[in-house]
Design an enzyme around this catalytic site. Sequence first.
Site, mmCIF file in Angstrom:
data_model
loop_
_atom_site.group_PDB
_atom_site.id
_atom_site.type_symbol
_atom_site.label_atom_id
_atom_site.label_comp_id
_atom_site.label_asym_id
_atom_site.label_seq_id
_atom_site.Cartn_x
_atom_site.Cartn_y
_atom_site.Cartn_z
ATOM 1 N N SER A 5 81.719 32.839 23.530
ATOM 2 C CA SER A 5 81.607 33.418 24.872
ATOM 3 C C SER A 5 80.435 34.378 24.943
ATOM 4 C CB SER A 5 82.878 34.160 25.264
ATOM 5 O OG SER A 5 82.696 34.738 26.540
ATOM 6 N N LYS A 26 90.093 31.433 23.157
ATOM 7 C CA LYS A 26 88.975 31.358 24.108
ATOM 8 C C LYS A 26 89.503 30.991 25.503
ATOM 9 C CE LYS A 26 85.030 31.130 26.086
ATOM 10 N NZ LYS A 26 84.432 29.937 26.550
ATOM 11 N N HIS A 57 91.018 34.022 26.988
ATOM 12 C CA HIS A 57 89.883 34.866 27.392
ATOM 13 C C HIS A 57 89.395 34.433 28.781
ATOM 14 C CE1 HIS A 57 85.533 35.155 27.997
ATOM 15 N NE2 HIS A 57 85.562 36.313 27.367
ATOM 16 N N ASN A 58 89.203 33.149 28.968
ATOM 17 C CA ASN A 58 88.693 32.677 30.258
ATOM 18 C C ASN A 58 89.699 32.919 31.384
ATOM 19 O OD1 ASN A 58 86.646 31.746 28.626
ATOM 20 N ND2 ASN A 58 86.413 29.826 29.724
ATOM 21 N N GLU A 88 89.407 36.395 32.275
ATOM 22 C CA GLU A 88 88.135 36.540 33.019
ATOM 23 C C GLU A 88 88.355 36.201 34.507
ATOM 24 O OE1 GLU A 88 84.834 34.408 31.077
ATOM 25 O OE2 GLU A 88 84.354 33.581 33.036
#
Length: 491
Positions: free
Chosen positions: A132, A186, A189-190, A193
């Site tokens: 990222s 990940k 994480h997104n 986000e």
Amino acid sequence: MAAAPTADLALIGLAVMGKNLILNMNDHGFTVCAYNRTVSKVEEFLANEAKGTNIIGATSLADMVSKLKRPRRVMLLVKAGSAVDGFINQLVPLIEPGDIIIDGGNSDFNDSTRRCKELAAKGFLYVGTGVSGGEDGARYGPSLMPGGNPEAWPHIKDIFQSISAKSDGEPCCDWVGAEGAGHFVKMVHNGIEYGDMQLISEAYHLLKSVCGLSNDEISSVFEQWNNGELESFLIEISRDILKFRDTDNVHLVDKILDSASQKGTGKWTGKTGLDMGIPITLIVEAVFARTLSSFKSERVTASKLLKGPSPQPESGVSNPLEHHAGLIKAIKEALYASKIISYAQGFMLMRATSQEYGWTLNMGGISLMWRGGCIIRSVFLGKIKQAFDSNPDLSNLLVDDFFNAEVARCQMSWREVCCKGITNGIPMPAFSSALAFYDGYRCDKLPANLLQAQRDYFGAHTYELLDSPGTHHHTNWTGHGGTTSASTYNV
Ligand code: 2AM
């Protein structure tokens, strides 16, 4: 005789992320061999961006493999899905047991788990890594989240931790866990986000439509917020976006169509939350907020038909920043409290999934990996790291002393802002669902007793009693339904 292999790692996939990662590795003293399906791109890369570096190229996969030191390390940065399987299938006959294949694309973590198991059965070490930080991150220091076969880690640790972002001198990269754990983290994480972006957008909507602030004034508010607990990459870029003027001197943000798109990782996170039974409500609301925004023409029609309050900033206010100082501070606190909820939910999902798959995810390590380099990087993640450092088994971020106190401090402002938005007709799915979650989580007696009775009434699904949990009862509520509980229920 063929020359001795010199490359530390081969990277396949010369789109911008792949090229930038190669250049980053080269800067850190590693020799990288570049390859791409369309082989002409290798020559182009060597003649341009890679000119004058130690980067070498390959003309075929076999050529690439022959140039690699052992154990061979091959990293894929190609389109997620069949392209990854295609390259793996082509590589397998060319490499040897103990060699390492790393997928740095945005793969579905379930695919990574499958690939890790399939390759382990053949003796190959598979790593699925989250990357990222966008193009800049890849070039100068991304957040890296590697997971997969743990035997691979000692062989890639040096390269990965050298090229990653650093936070207070520590690399934003550590081993995440087995199988698809890297791509799973990940993905979360997104999802987070998505939540952060939606929260900032709701704050912008309130500042604009209730406080009547101009773009430049909102930019200055974000500038201030960026000096405290909300300091983060996303607040920083929002500050810059709001003051950015187009060539005609008009703010570009006002010209941009209010219809958001998405690539799908938020949706995957939402689906995983549903599958795992974890209420990641803020992330899911953020995904749906984008979906709703895409109904632009229907919304324009509805805006003329459907009644409700239209936000009208007070007229005659000469200095709205000063006039609304109290409300602006409350919006900041509402954003902060909602953000705490969002991360609490994200970490709940990671904890549950970690337990389900036996990955033993290191939550403090993940906080550090996200602390720098990636899109959600923020000061706030340092606090999350501290919370997990002082209690690695923390069941929920909300019960950590620091976060508990912070939510308590911001709570009345948060409620006030939600009321303000609702009475003014401002949609705040993230702010308000975060508050609903908080109130649900801290409620010792929810109305689920009625739900359970309803389920038993119409479907004989049984219920438990407060004074004898674990024992299932069925009541013949109508006198004619019978006393047999639903056959779908196995006691
Ligand atoms: P290309 O340059 O040959 O198109 C991002 O799209 C990267 O993924 C590019 O390096 C691209 O290679 C590669 N890619 C996309 N689809 C692919 C496929 N089906 N097989 C192999 N590589 C692919």
